[in-house]
Design an enzyme around this catalytic site. Sequence first.
Site, PDB file in Angstrom:
ATOM      1  N   ASP A  66      20.482  -7.825 -15.038  1.00  0.00           N
ATOM      2  CA  ASP A  66      21.135  -8.042 -13.747  1.00  0.00           C
ATOM      3  C   ASP A  66      20.055  -8.209 -12.682  1.00  0.00           C
ATOM      4  OD1 ASP A  66      22.451  -7.277 -11.116  1.00  0.00           O
ATOM      5  OD2 ASP A  66      24.177  -7.164 -12.456  1.00  0.00           O
ATOM      6  N   ASN A 124      34.929  -5.725 -14.548  1.00  0.00           N
ATOM      7  CA  ASN A 124      35.880  -5.824 -13.444  1.00  0.00           C
ATOM      8  C   ASN A 124      36.685  -7.110 -13.595  1.00  0.00           C
ATOM      9  OD1 ASN A 124      34.691  -3.500 -12.186  1.00  0.00           O
ATOM     10  ND2 ASN A 124      33.053  -4.814 -11.433  1.00  0.00           N
ATOM     11  N   HIS A 144      33.803 -15.140 -14.345  1.00  0.00           N
ATOM     12  CA  HIS A 144      33.491 -15.369 -15.756  1.00  0.00           C
ATOM     13  C   HIS A 144      33.426 -13.974 -16.366  1.00  0.00           C
ATOM     14  CE1 HIS A 144      31.424 -17.778 -19.032  1.00  0.00           C
ATOM     15  NE2 HIS A 144      31.204 -16.526 -19.443  1.00  0.00           N
ATOM     16  N   HIS A 203      32.430 -10.743 -17.893  1.00  0.00           N
ATOM     17  CA  HIS A 203      31.120 -10.149 -18.137  1.00  0.00           C
ATOM     18  C   HIS A 203      31.234  -8.642 -18.216  1.00  0.00           C
ATOM     19  CE1 HIS A 203      31.553 -10.499 -13.734  1.00  0.00           C
ATOM     20  NE2 HIS A 203      30.690  -9.495 -13.599  1.00  0.00           N
ATOM     21  N   HIS A 250      29.061  -5.164 -17.790  1.00  0.00           N
ATOM     22  CA  HIS A 250      27.857  -4.517 -17.285  1.00  0.00           C
ATOM     23  C   HIS A 250      27.548  -3.371 -18.248  1.00  0.00           C
ATOM     24  CE1 HIS A 250      28.095  -6.161 -13.075  1.00  0.00           C
ATOM     25  NE2 HIS A 250      29.373  -6.283 -13.424  1.00  0.00           N
TER      26      HIS A 250
END
Length: 120
Positions: free
Chosen positions: A35, A92, A103, A105, A107
């Site tokens: 990130d 989220n 898109h 994803h 974390h």
Amino acid sequence: MTFVYDDQNIFAKILRGEIPNQTVFESEHALAFKDINPAAPVHILVIPKGPYVSMDHFCQEADAAEIEGFMRAVGEVCKIADVEGGFRVISNAREDALQEVPHLHFHILGGRGLGPILAR
């Protein structure tokens, strides 16, 4: 619900090689990279290579090979990241959950104590 994928989102551009990233892992169905604004010492994003907006979209429209390949990639990234002390996987979805990039994803966060999941 109808899902509309925006192929101009930043992750789509990363997948096309238009924007560089710090790749941690790549497979046929997933790409994982650091990130750019980490919230923990370990903060890696794992994205499917297919055009999916959110987890529900992915689960409804991806085929079995994509789902398995993506989930196995998440496991491999956790192994590579060496988050034995603990980690959190967060995804989220949509506006109320503060999804910033449309898109799917995940974390992967770790490397320190992370505190409570949600502030009250």
